[in-house]
Design a protein around this motif. Structure first.
Motif, PDB file in Angstrom:
ATOM      1  N   ARG A 147       0.853  -1.179   0.000  1.00 27.86           N
ATOM      2  CA  ARG A 147       0.000   0.000   0.000  1.00 27.86           C
ATOM      3  C   ARG A 147       0.896   1.240   0.000  1.00 27.86           C
ATOM      4  NH1 ARG A 147      -2.830  -3.766  -0.521  1.00 27.86           N
ATOM      5  NH2 ARG A 147      -4.795  -4.300   0.522  1.00 27.86           N
ATOM      6  N   ALA A 148       0.300   2.389  -0.212  1.00 28.83           N
ATOM      7  CA  ALA A 148       1.033   3.651  -0.132  1.00 28.83           C
ATOM      8  C   ALA A 148       0.084   4.747   0.285  1.00 28.83           C
ATOM      9  CB  ALA A 148       1.688   3.989  -1.474  1.00 28.83           C
ATOM     10  N   ILE A 149       0.634   5.770   0.913  1.00 30.60           N
ATOM     11  CA  ILE A 149      -0.148   6.957   1.255  1.00 30.60           C
ATOM     12  C   ILE A 149       0.670   8.195   0.922  1.00 30.60           C
ATOM     13  CG2 ILE A 149      -1.463   5.795   3.060  1.00 30.60           C
ATOM     14  CD1 ILE A 149       1.035   8.343   4.199  1.00 30.60           C
ATOM     15  N   ARG A 150      -0.034   9.264   0.657  1.00 33.96           N
ATOM     16  CA  ARG A 150       0.568  10.588   0.496  1.00 33.96           C
ATOM     17  C   ARG A 150      -0.360  11.564   1.199  1.00 33.96           C
ATOM     18  NH1 ARG A 150      -0.062  12.942  -5.176  1.00 33.96           N
ATOM     19  NH2 ARG A 150      -2.090  13.246  -4.226  1.00 33.96           N
ATOM     20  N   LEU A 151       0.121  12.180   2.248  1.00 32.77           N
ATOM     21  CA  LEU A 151      -0.724  13.056   3.049  1.00 32.77           C
ATOM     22  C   LEU A 151      -0.883  14.414   2.384  1.00 32.77           C
ATOM     23  CD1 LEU A 151       0.720  12.393   6.621  1.00 32.77           C
ATOM     24  CD2 LEU A 151      -1.285  11.336   5.574  1.00 32.77           C
ATOM     25  N   THR A 152      -2.018  15.026   2.617  1.00 32.17           N
ATOM     26  CA  THR A 152      -2.174  16.433   2.273  1.00 32.17           C
ATOM     27  C   THR A 152      -1.516  17.252   3.367  1.00 32.17           C
ATOM     28  OG1 THR A 152      -4.302  16.502   3.389  1.00 32.17           O
ATOM     29  CG2 THR A 152      -4.314  16.004   1.032  1.00 32.17           C
ATOM     30  N   ALA A 153      -1.432  18.553   3.171  1.00 34.52           N
ATOM     31  CA  ALA A 153      -0.692  19.400   4.095  1.00 34.52           C
ATOM     32  C   ALA A 153      -1.204  19.293   5.522  1.00 34.52           C
ATOM     33  CB  ALA A 153      -0.740  20.848   3.618  1.00 34.52           C
ATOM     34  N   ASP A 154      -2.509  19.102   5.703  1.00 36.13           N
ATOM     35  CA  ASP A 154      -3.057  19.070   7.062  1.00 36.13           C
ATOM     36  C   ASP A 154      -3.934  17.835   7.292  1.00 36.13           C
ATOM     37  OD1 ASP A 154      -5.056  19.718   5.356  1.00 36.13           O
ATOM     38  OD2 ASP A 154      -5.839  21.406   6.512  1.00 36.13           O
ATOM     39  N   GLY A 155      -3.692  16.775   6.514  1.00 37.91           N
ATOM     40  CA  GLY A 155      -4.612  15.649   6.560  1.00 37.91           C
ATOM     41  C   GLY A 155      -4.058  14.417   7.228  1.00 37.91           C
ATOM     42  N   SER A 156      -4.847  13.373   7.171  1.00 42.13           N
ATOM     43  CA  SER A 156      -4.472  12.058   7.650  1.00 42.13           C
ATOM     44  C   SER A 156      -5.010  11.054   6.646  1.00 42.13           C
ATOM     45  CB  SER A 156      -5.046  11.792   9.044  1.00 42.13           C
ATOM     46  OG  SER A 156      -6.455  11.847   9.018  1.00 42.13           O
ATOM     47  N   GLN A 157      -4.537   9.825   6.751  1.00 43.71           N
ATOM     48  CA  GLN A 157      -4.986   8.802   5.803  1.00 43.71           C
ATOM     49  C   GLN A 157      -4.902   7.446   6.470  1.00 43.71           C
ATOM     50  OE1 GLN A 157      -3.288   9.312   1.928  1.00 43.71           O
ATOM     51  NE2 GLN A 157      -4.120   7.403   1.140  1.00 43.71           N
ATOM     52  N   ARG A 158      -5.797   6.538   6.054  1.00 44.01           N
ATOM     53  CA  ARG A 158      -5.852   5.196   6.613  1.00 44.01           C
ATOM     54  C   ARG A 158      -5.809   4.185   5.479  1.00 44.01           C
ATOM     55  NH1 ARG A 158      -8.251   5.649  11.825  1.00 44.01           N
ATOM     56  NH2 ARG A 158      -9.145   3.554  11.765  1.00 44.01           N
ATOM     57  N   VAL A 159      -5.088   3.083   5.703  1.00 47.14           N
ATOM     58  CA  VAL A 159      -5.058   1.992   4.738  1.00 47.14           C
ATOM     59  C   VAL A 159      -5.259   0.683   5.485  1.00 47.14           C
ATOM     60  CG1 VAL A 159      -3.558   3.188   3.104  1.00 47.14           C
ATOM     61  CG2 VAL A 159      -2.532   1.753   4.868  1.00 47.14           C
ATOM     62  N   ASP A 160      -5.825  -0.295   4.790  1.00 46.62           N
ATOM     63  CA  ASP A 160      -6.021  -1.629   5.356  1.00 46.62           C
ATOM     64  C   ASP A 160      -5.029  -2.586   4.711  1.00 46.62           C
ATOM     65  OD1 ASP A 160      -8.198  -0.840   6.970  1.00 46.62           O
ATOM     66  OD2 ASP A 160      -9.571  -1.030   5.259  1.00 46.62           O
ATOM     67  N   LEU A 161      -4.330  -3.342   5.548  1.00 47.73           N
ATOM     68  CA  LEU A 161      -3.356  -4.293   5.037  1.00 47.73           C
ATOM     69  C   LEU A 161      -3.084  -5.349   6.102  1.00 47.73           C
ATOM     70  CD1 LEU A 161      -1.402  -5.116   2.758  1.00 47.73           C
ATOM     71  CD2 LEU A 161       0.313  -3.619   3.795  1.00 47.73           C
ATOM     72  N   GLY A 162      -3.113  -6.616   5.699  1.00 43.72           N
ATOM     73  CA  GLY A 162      -2.773  -7.702   6.601  1.00 43.72           C
ATOM     74  C   GLY A 162      -3.688  -7.827   7.797  1.00 43.72           C
ATOM     75  N   GLY A 163      -4.954  -7.411   7.622  1.00 40.51           N
ATOM     76  CA  GLY A 163      -5.906  -7.465   8.725  1.00 40.51           C
ATOM     77  C   GLY A 163      -5.893  -6.248   9.613  1.00 40.51           C
ATOM     78  N   TYR A 164      -4.898  -5.392   9.453  1.00 45.21           N
ATOM     79  CA  TYR A 164      -4.777  -4.184  10.265  1.00 45.21           C
ATOM     80  C   TYR A 164      -5.287  -2.964   9.488  1.00 45.21           C
ATOM     81  CZ  TYR A 164      -1.647  -6.639  13.524  1.00 45.21           C
ATOM     82  OH  TYR A 164      -1.115  -7.503  14.449  1.00 45.21           O
ATOM     83  N   THR A 165      -5.718  -1.963  10.227  1.00 37.31           N
ATOM     84  CA  THR A 165      -5.885  -0.621   9.682  1.00 37.31           C
ATOM     85  C   THR A 165      -4.697   0.194  10.171  1.00 37.31           C
ATOM     86  OG1 THR A 165      -8.291  -0.694   9.604  1.00 37.31           O
ATOM     87  CG2 THR A 165      -7.276   1.472   9.696  1.00 37.31           C
ATOM     88  N   ILE A 166      -4.020   0.836   9.257  1.00 33.37           N
ATOM     89  CA  ILE A 166      -2.863   1.651   9.614  1.00 33.37           C
ATOM     90  C   ILE A 166      -3.249   3.106   9.372  1.00 33.37           C
ATOM     91  CG2 ILE A 166      -0.376   1.982   9.338  1.00 33.37           C
ATOM     92  CD1 ILE A 166      -0.338  -0.716   7.842  1.00 33.37           C
ATOM     93  N   ALA A 167      -3.313   3.871  10.460  1.00 34.74           N
ATOM     94  CA  ALA A 167      -3.690   5.285  10.391  1.00 34.74           C
ATOM     95  C   ALA A 167      -2.419   6.133  10.372  1.00 34.74           C
ATOM     96  CB  ALA A 167      -4.560   5.655  11.588  1.00 34.74           C
ATOM     97  N   PHE A 168      -2.309   7.009   9.379  1.00 38.85           N
ATOM     98  CA  PHE A 168      -1.141   7.874   9.239  1.00 38.85           C
ATOM     99  C   PHE A 168      -1.544   9.323   9.474  1.00 38.85           C
ATOM    100  CE2 PHE A 168       0.177   4.191   6.828  1.00 38.85           C
ATOM    101  CZ  PHE A 168       1.541   4.109   7.030  1.00 38.85           C
ATOM    102  N   GLN A 169      -0.672  10.034  10.138  1.00 41.00           N
ATOM    103  CA  GLN A 169      -0.775  11.485  10.213  1.00 41.00           C
ATOM    104  C   GLN A 169       0.636  12.042  10.115  1.00 41.00           C
ATOM    105  OE1 GLN A 169      -2.698  12.039  13.985  1.00 41.00           O
ATOM    106  NE2 GLN A 169      -0.776  12.008  15.130  1.00 41.00           N
ATOM    107  N   ALA A 170       0.752  13.357  10.025  1.00 41.24           N
ATOM    108  CA  ALA A 170       2.072  13.966   9.922  1.00 41.24           C
ATOM    109  C   ALA A 170       2.874  13.682  11.186  1.00 41.24           C
ATOM    110  CB  ALA A 170       1.948  15.459   9.695  1.00 41.24           C
ATOM    111  N   ALA A 171       4.171  13.518  11.027  1.00 39.75           N
ATOM    112  CA  ALA A 171       5.041  13.261  12.167  1.00 39.75           C
ATOM    113  C   ALA A 171       4.974  14.429  13.143  1.00 39.75           C
ATOM    114  CB  ALA A 171       6.466  13.052  11.693  1.00 39.75           C
TER     115      ALA A 171
END
Length: 550
Positions: free
Chosen positions: A427-451
């Motif tokens: 999977r891959a994600i690319r965040l917007t300047a102020d956003g977050s994103q979630r992907v599903d992989l391997g049974g998990y949901t992986i939630a990303f936000q800016a560091a």
């Protein structure tokens, strides 16, 4: 200079050409697209690959002296595949007289650095113009008629500036024959001199279409417009009616889904209908050129698209009418079956939406031109299983850039990427300047936000005056049960599982080398607060511990 006269008549089939060329090239398998698991991939030397590449400026390869210092820079920065050019005006400056000096230099320079080449044929069409056609073609308007535009057409966008540039008619039979003969001579030459298979794919023409009108109104084009729609096209539409793009389905349906009649009777007589007509004309033209080249040397071939409609170019003719844009893909698939794929040149902001439009079972995703944005490279490979990504003007990208950092990191893990594409474990994600994103992989949901900002997050030598970091992006691979590898920058991932509490068991920085994981530091404590820095890429292997939620 090499004198050449292309043979007339029907040549031997592709299979026979391959048997003949096998004796020259040895037993090496030609590059080819093959289905592998859940996706179609490009195979080189019998193995699937992704092309982490870059396209030269249009005229760079015309001068070996200009290119001399560029080759080392590209190799030093991880550009393992270069998209170069062969222009008709230089290859055949006089009819029947061929010069391949610039082509040979590109092959030689790339081979010396273990790079591969994708070659663009700038034939009769380049960016919906005919400026790369030889002078002897452009001067002979009787033999090679020009496209005719309605002077009352109100063009928007770039079309308003380019409307006075030369555009030859794709409906003139002499033009297609001359272009095809020159391209066949090029492919024959490459087969003869490129025994190591440095050249792996070829783009046929560049961003074909007609600007500043929705339909060519020259005499040969008008005769084609008034003739019946070819049965090959209507039969294809019938077979794929349930899978056609909505725009094309609507155009065909407004006339009652007719399978015979003139273009006007089947599709109507407005700009949208003209685009279908032009797409058929240009696809047949490109297919004739491509087939002539493939008879000499059957490398995978493709066509690229100047995108439309766009906000500033909403109608056919504002962008090249008849080009292989997403809504005309079915027309092109019917008209140019010899092409391996249709590829978008992406300079618009909606990168992901464009790839979604072009991704389909019979069209592997390849981006031959794009802005030099590393986040888009990650998105292409991980979310859309692209076979390659190539920013335009690659020689202008500065040393140490974010893009080249990404190239160096991803080049070490190409086998892992292609394996994960095939198994669907990427999977891959690319965040917007102020956003977050979630992907599903391997049974998990992986939630990303800016560091989160931390002391020293911008690295040594920076401070409050440092430039703000770019929005984060990441490539995620599942490598085992409860184990993931993430290559990322400026992201903070959180793993979630319904009814479970997920902890980070171990987090290890590392890299890949020759198909194996090479561990580095084990990251723990407050270093886990910012696993992926804001100013550089990092590769981290996660092992997760799951427990019942309290």
């Amino acid at each position: 200079m090499i004198r050449g006269k292309c043979a007339r008549g029907v040549m031997a089939g592709i299979a026979l050409v391959w048997l003949a060329s096998a004796g020259t090239l040895g037993a090496r398998e030609l590059p080819a697209f093959k289905r592998n698991g859940e996706t179609t991939q490009l195979h080189l030397d019998g193995r699937p690959v992704v092309l982490i590449s870059g396209e030269l400026h249009n005229s760079s390869a015309s001068s070996p002296a200009y290119m001399a210092p560029i080759w080392d820079k590209l190799a030093r920065n991880g550009v393992r595949t270069v998209i170069g050019t062969a222009s008709w005006e230089l290859v055949e400056p006089e009819e029947g007289r061929f010069n391949f000096a610039e082509v040979d230099d590109q092959i030689r320079q790339a081979r010396q650095r273990n790079q591969r080449l994708v070659m663009i044929w700038f034939g009769a069409y380049k960016n919906a113009e005919s400026t790369y056609a030889p002078s002897w073609v452009r001067r002979d308007e009787q033999r090679f008629p020009r496209a005719v535009r309605d002077p009352a057409f109100k063009a928007m966008g770039m079309a308003a500036f380019l409307k006075f540039n030369p555009a030859l008619s794709a409906f003139g039979k002499n033009l297609a024959s001359a272009d095809a003969r020159a391209f066949a001579a090029l492919m024959r030459h490459i087969r003869q001199v490129d025994r190591e298979q440095t050249v792996i794919m070829v783009q046929v023409e560049n961003e074909v279409g007609l600007l500043a009108d929705s339909r060519d109104r020259s005499a040969p084009a008008t005769a084609a417009w008034e003739a019946p729609v070819p049965a090959e096209l209507t039969a294809y539409l019938e077979r794929r009616r349930d899978a056609l793009k909505p725009h094309l389905l609507q155009l065909w349906g407004r006339g009652g889904f007719r399978t015979s009649g003139t273009w006007r009777e089947v599709f109507g007589d407005d700009r949208a209908a003209h685009e279908v007509f032009m797409a058929w004309g240009f696809s047949r033209y490109v297919d004739e050129v491509a087939k002539a080249g493939a008879r000499e040397y059957p490398l995978p071939m493709f066509a690229n698209a100047w995108l439309g409609p766009q906000a500033r170019a909403p109608e056919p003719g504002d962008y090249p009418s008849g080009g292989p844009v997403a809504r005309m893909m079915d027309v092109w698939k019917a008209g140019a079956p010899s092409l391996a794929l249709l590829a978008p040149d992406i300079y618009i902001d909606d990168f992901a939406g464009t790839l979604a439009d072009f991704q389909r079972d019979d069209n592997p995703v390849f981006i031959p031109e794009a802005k030099p944005e590393a986040g888009n490279l990650f998105l292409a490979l991980g979310q859309y299983r692209a076979v390659g990504f190539s920013p335009f003007g690659i020689e202008d990208v500065p040393e140490g850039s974010e893009l080249f950092q990404a190239y160096r990191a991803l080049n070490t893990m190409v086998p892992e990427i292609v394996a994960a594409q095939a198994s669907g474990t990427i999977r891959a994600i690319r965040l917007t300047a102020d956003g977050s994103q979630r992907v599903d992989l391997g049974g998990y949901t992986i939630a990303f936000q800016a560091a989160p900002p931390t002391a020293g997050a911008f690295g040594p030598g920076t401070g409050s005056a440092a430039q703000a970091p770019s929005p984060g992006y990441a490539l995620i691979l599942q490598v085992a049960a409860d184990e993931f590898v993430i290559v990322g920058r400026n992201v903070a991932p959180r793993f979630e599982l319904p009814g479970q509490q997920v902890e980070l068991d171990t987090t290890v920085e590392g890299s890949f080398a020759e198909g194996r994981w090479v561990p580095g530091r084990t990251l723990n404590g407050d270093e886990r607060w910012s696993l992926f820095p804001t100013d550089s890429l990092r590769t981290v292997r996660f092992r997760l511990l799951r427990r019942p939620a309290p």
